[in-house]
Scaffold this motif. Structure first.
Motif, PDB file in Angstrom:
ATOM      1  N   CYS A   1       1.034   3.370  10.836  1.00  0.00           N
ATOM      2  CA  CYS A   1       1.735   2.128  10.172  1.00  0.00           C
ATOM      3  C   CYS A   1       0.659   1.193   9.886  1.00  0.00           C
ATOM      4  O   CYS A   1      -0.467   1.222   9.969  1.00  0.00           O
ATOM      5  N   CYS A   2       1.147   0.081   8.977  1.00  0.00           N
ATOM      6  CA  CYS A   2       0.322  -1.035   8.516  1.00  0.00           C
ATOM      7  C   CYS A   2       1.214  -2.252   8.253  1.00  0.00           C
ATOM      8  O   CYS A   2       2.402  -2.333   8.292  1.00  0.00           O
ATOM      9  N   THR A   3       0.347  -3.114   8.158  1.00  0.00           N
ATOM     10  CA  THR A   3       0.866  -4.765   7.776  1.00  0.00           C
ATOM     11  C   THR A   3      -0.206  -5.257   6.833  1.00  0.00           C
ATOM     12  O   THR A   3      -1.438  -5.131   7.118  1.00  0.00           O
ATOM     13  N   MET A   4       0.279  -5.361   5.428  1.00  0.00           N
ATOM     14  CA  MET A   4      -0.882  -6.222   4.667  1.00  0.00           C
ATOM     15  C   MET A   4      -0.506  -7.059   3.600  1.00  0.00           C
ATOM     16  O   MET A   4      -0.793  -7.056   2.588  1.00  0.00           O
ATOM     17  N   GLY A   5       0.424  -8.017   4.036  1.00  0.00           N
ATOM     18  CA  GLY A   5       1.003  -9.340   3.301  1.00  0.00           C
ATOM     19  C   GLY A   5       2.101  -8.585   2.370  1.00  0.00           C
ATOM     20  O   GLY A   5       2.631  -7.666   2.666  1.00  0.00           O
ATOM     21  N   MET A   6       1.981  -9.538   1.137  1.00  0.00           N
ATOM     22  CA  MET A   6       3.241  -9.073   0.221  1.00  0.00           C
ATOM     23  C   MET A   6       2.960  -7.638  -0.580  1.00  0.00           C
ATOM     24  O   MET A   6       1.595  -7.363  -0.849  1.00  0.00           O
ATOM     25  N   ILE A   7       4.023  -7.040  -0.721  1.00  0.00           N
ATOM     26  CA  ILE A   7       3.839  -5.603  -1.184  1.00  0.00           C
ATOM     27  C   ILE A   7       4.775  -5.473  -2.352  1.00  0.00           C
ATOM     28  O   ILE A   7       5.901  -5.783  -2.365  1.00  0.00           O
ATOM     29  N   ASN A   8       4.429  -5.270  -3.738  1.00  0.00           N
ATOM     30  CA  ASN A   8       5.168  -4.958  -4.832  1.00  0.00           C
ATOM     31  C   ASN A   8       5.626  -3.603  -4.680  1.00  0.00           C
ATOM     32  O   ASN A   8       5.277  -2.661  -3.956  1.00  0.00           O
ATOM     33  N   LYS A   9       6.529  -3.379  -5.479  1.00  0.00           N
ATOM     34  CA  LYS A   9       7.282  -2.082  -5.986  1.00  0.00           C
ATOM     35  C   LYS A   9       6.164  -0.836  -6.154  1.00  0.00           C
ATOM     36  O   LYS A   9       6.355   0.242  -5.398  1.00  0.00           O
ATOM     37  N   GLU A  10       5.154  -0.902  -6.852  1.00  0.00           N
ATOM     38  CA  GLU A  10       4.222  -0.047  -7.163  1.00  0.00           C
ATOM     39  C   GLU A  10       3.539   0.251  -5.881  1.00  0.00           C
ATOM     40  O   GLU A  10       3.320   1.392  -5.579  1.00  0.00           O
ATOM     41  N   LYS A  11       3.164  -0.645  -4.941  1.00  0.00           N
ATOM     42  CA  LYS A  11       2.304  -0.588  -4.019  1.00  0.00           C
ATOM     43  C   LYS A  11       3.052   0.226  -2.843  1.00  0.00           C
ATOM     44  O   LYS A  11       2.603   1.111  -1.937  1.00  0.00           O
ATOM     45  N   ALA A  12       4.384  -0.303  -2.975  1.00  0.00           N
ATOM     46  CA  ALA A  12       5.352   0.258  -1.868  1.00  0.00           C
ATOM     47  C   ALA A  12       5.548   1.924  -2.088  1.00  0.00           C
ATOM     48  O   ALA A  12       5.331   2.649  -1.084  1.00  0.00           O
ATOM     49  N   LYS A  13       5.524   2.148  -3.293  1.00  0.00           N
ATOM     50  CA  LYS A  13       5.727   3.489  -3.575  1.00  0.00           C
ATOM     51  C   LYS A  13       4.496   4.262  -3.370  1.00  0.00           C
ATOM     52  O   LYS A  13       4.529   5.642  -2.693  1.00  0.00           O
ATOM     53  N   LYS A  14       3.467   3.835  -3.572  1.00  0.00           N
ATOM     54  CA  LYS A  14       2.046   4.395  -2.975  1.00  0.00           C
ATOM     55  C   LYS A  14       1.946   4.754  -1.477  1.00  0.00           C
ATOM     56  O   LYS A  14       1.288   5.569  -1.077  1.00  0.00           O
ATOM     57  N   LEU A  15       2.247   3.602  -0.838  1.00  0.00           N
ATOM     58  CA  LEU A  15       2.279   3.677   0.671  1.00  0.00           C
ATOM     59  C   LEU A  15       3.435   4.950   1.183  1.00  0.00           C
ATOM     60  O   LEU A  15       2.886   5.453   1.915  1.00  0.00           O
ATOM     61  N   ALA A  16       4.421   4.936   0.339  1.00  0.00           N
ATOM     62  CA  ALA A  16       5.211   6.005   0.778  1.00  0.00           C
ATOM     63  C   ALA A  16       4.744   7.356   0.512  1.00  0.00           C
ATOM     64  O   ALA A  16       4.749   8.292   1.211  1.00  0.00           O
ATOM     65  N   ASP A  17       4.009   7.508  -0.700  1.00  0.00           N
ATOM     66  CA  ASP A  17       3.507   8.797  -0.934  1.00  0.00           C
ATOM     67  C   ASP A  17       2.360   8.922  -0.109  1.00  0.00           C
ATOM     68  O   ASP A  17       2.113  10.248  -0.026  1.00  0.00           O
ATOM     69  N   LEU A  18       1.639   7.975   0.530  1.00  0.00           N
ATOM     70  CA  LEU A  18       0.546   8.420   1.638  1.00  0.00           C
ATOM     71  C   LEU A  18       1.157   8.912   2.854  1.00  0.00           C
ATOM     72  O   LEU A  18       0.553   9.353   3.816  1.00  0.00           O
ATOM     73  N   GLY A  19       2.535   8.740   2.887  1.00  0.00           N
ATOM     74  CA  GLY A  19       3.009   9.323   4.182  1.00  0.00           C
ATOM     75  C   GLY A  19       3.251   8.021   5.381  1.00  0.00           C
ATOM     76  O   GLY A  19       2.885   8.687   6.630  1.00  0.00           O
ATOM     77  N   ILE A  20       2.928   6.881   4.930  1.00  0.00           N
ATOM     78  CA  ILE A  20       3.175   5.857   5.878  1.00  0.00           C
ATOM     79  C   ILE A  20       4.231   6.056   6.863  1.00  0.00           C
ATOM     80  O   ILE A  20       5.331   6.382   6.557  1.00  0.00           O
ATOM     81  N   THR A  21       4.090   5.745   8.152  1.00  0.00           N
ATOM     82  CA  THR A  21       5.297   5.831   9.365  1.00  0.00           C
ATOM     83  C   THR A  21       6.147   4.502   8.971  1.00  0.00           C
ATOM     84  O   THR A  21       7.317   4.588   9.082  1.00  0.00           O
ATOM     85  N   ALA A  22       5.341   3.219   8.821  1.00  0.00           N
ATOM     86  CA  ALA A  22       6.254   1.874   8.936  1.00  0.00           C
ATOM     87  C   ALA A  22       5.280   1.235   8.411  1.00  0.00           C
ATOM     88  O   ALA A  22       4.115   1.366   8.679  1.00  0.00           O
ATOM     89  N   VAL A  23       5.818  -0.003   7.832  1.00  0.00           N
ATOM     90  CA  VAL A  23       5.103  -1.352   7.550  1.00  0.00           C
ATOM     91  C   VAL A  23       5.670  -2.364   8.102  1.00  0.00           C
ATOM     92  O   VAL A  23       6.970  -2.691   8.043  1.00  0.00           O
ATOM     93  N   ASN A  24       4.907  -3.335   8.680  1.00  0.00           N
ATOM     94  CA  ASN A  24       5.284  -4.420   9.046  1.00  0.00           C
ATOM     95  C   ASN A  24       5.106  -5.661   8.183  1.00  0.00           C
ATOM     96  O   ASN A  24       4.304  -5.883   7.603  1.00  0.00           O
ATOM     97  N   HIS A  25       6.283  -6.497   8.310  1.00  0.00           N
ATOM     98  CA  HIS A  25       6.212  -7.973   7.265  1.00  0.00           C
ATOM     99  C   HIS A  25       7.253  -8.783   8.033  1.00  0.00           C
ATOM    100  O   HIS A  25       8.362  -8.686   7.816  1.00  0.00           O
ATOM    101  N   ASN A  26       6.597  -9.755   8.868  1.00  0.00           N
ATOM    102  CA  ASN A  26       7.674 -10.646   9.828  1.00  0.00           C
ATOM    103  C   ASN A  26       8.226 -11.821   8.783  1.00  0.00           C
ATOM    104  O   ASN A  26       7.519 -11.978   7.921  1.00  0.00           O
ATOM    105  N   LEU A  27       9.408 -12.171   9.008  1.00  0.00           N
ATOM    106  CA  LEU A  27      10.025 -13.281   8.455  1.00  0.00           C
ATOM    107  C   LEU A  27       9.541 -14.510   9.065  1.00  0.00           C
ATOM    108  O   LEU A  27       9.626 -15.604   8.412  1.00  0.00           O
ATOM    109  N   ASP A  28       9.067 -14.550  10.383  1.00  0.00           N
ATOM    110  CA  ASP A  28       8.668 -15.678  10.998  1.00  0.00           C
ATOM    111  C   ASP A  28       9.724 -16.682  11.480  1.00  0.00           C
ATOM    112  O   ASP A  28       9.541 -16.906  12.873  1.00  0.00           O
TER     113      ASP A  28
END
Length: 324
Positions: free
Chosen positions: A129-156
């Motif tokens: 899994c990963c956390t890496m700041g703001m993610i747009n639709k294109e990069k989200a699709k690429k993360l999904a294609d990589l088989g990422i388990t989960a992505v962290n992004h806190n509201l705080d």
């Protein structure tokens, strides 16, 4: 079974939030046992592979380059990350989290660096899994294609209180990232920090916002502010344990299936206070002598506590990188 809802009103959540504490804990505990094994605790540890030099002005963060703190910039190589992941696997860990906490995860150089790490760690047979700041639709699709388990992004915190925490990103951008991850079909983790000057209304609204997402977070990390010298929030009082318990209980009631993590700041509290958080529905903790840049609980202390409570641990391992 308790229904899973995505349409909570502020008034409904406020009514639950204001229940007598032990009644609230009892309600949350019963819901927790409907969806989770109350004897199991997810155990996580953090290894920072890129520390400090962050360009953001988050007032709670010792890693911001804008503040004079004890943190010195440091970066591990890909080879070191892989070596740490191998050690984690040898210790029975099943999942590694790579964290890049700068503002923009869409920069091609940083995204490609993260993608390479994800690919190489997955080759070891580990979930990632990963956390890496703001993610747009294109990069989200690429993360999904990589088989990422989960992505962290806190509201705080709440949208209302957010401008007092940072000026270098907006709440709308945070919510947009959550929407992009959900659209890509990625499990996401999102939570917040207590003790940053917010009031009960802000805590209610933050948790309500998360629970009203189209898909609930996979994991909800709840942190107690650790006031680090050199940051604007240094000198703030540590949030009372009963306030943490109340937040955990509300998160459990609103998001019954989610993993609720009692994350940073746990060293502030007694074993009894931690146990009350577990009873209220927290089923994930971080161990190791450091959690990014602040002190944390040693594994032997946690194992002793879990044994006393009749609980068993499930190990996960998080490798974190901070991008400036």
């Amino acid at each position: 079974m308790t229904d899973i809802r995505n349409n909570w009103t502020h008034e409904e959540v406020k009514e639950i939030y204001n229940l007598p504490l032990l009644d609230l804990v009892n309600r949350a505990s019963n819901i927790h046992r409907q969806y989770h094994d109350s004897t199991k605790m997810n155990m996580n540890t953090l290894i920072s592979v890129r520390t400090g030099a962050c360009s953001q002005d988050c007032k709670y963060c010792a890693q911001s380059a804008r503040y004079n703190t004890h943190v010195k910039p440091e970066k591990l190589s890909l080879e070191q990350v892989i070596a740490d992941a191998k050690v984690a696997k040898a210790n029975g860990v099943k999942r590694v989290c790579l964290s890049s906490a700068g503002r923009d995860g869409n920069r091609d150089d940083r995204f490609n660096e993260m993608a390479e790490m994800i690919t190489e760690v997955k080759k070891l047979g580990l979930e990632v899994c990963c956390t890496m700041g703001m993610i747009n639709k294109e990069k989200a699709k690429k993360l999904a294609d990589l088989g990422i388990t989960a992505v962290n992004h806190n509201l705080d915190t709440s949208e209302r209180h957010y401008p007092t925490i940072t000026t270098t990103r907006t709440y709308a951008e945070r919510l947009e990232t959550l929407a992009n991850l959900q659209e890509a079909g990625i499990n996401y983790c999102s939570g917040g920090i207590l003790g940053m000057g917010e009031d009960d209304e802000d805590r209610i609204e933050m948790l309500r916002t998360l629970s009203n997402q189209a898909k609930h977070p996979y994991n909800v990390p709840l942190n107690a502010l650790v006031p680090v010298e050199g940051t604007p929030f240094y000198g703030k009082d540590v949030v009372d344990i009963f306030e943490m318990v109340r937040a955990v209980a509300i998160a459990r009631i609103l998001m019954p299936k989610a993993v609720i993590a009692f994350a940073a700041g746990r060293t502030h509290y007694s074993k009894e206070g931690q146990a009350l958080c577990f009873m209220a529905g927290a089923n994930s903790i971080f161990f190791g002598n450091k959690l990014l840049t602040v002190g944390n609980v040693e594994i032997n202390e946690d194992q002793a506590l879990l044994e006393t409570l009749g609980m068993q641990s499930t190990k996960y391992h998080e490798l974190t990188t901070l991008e400036g």
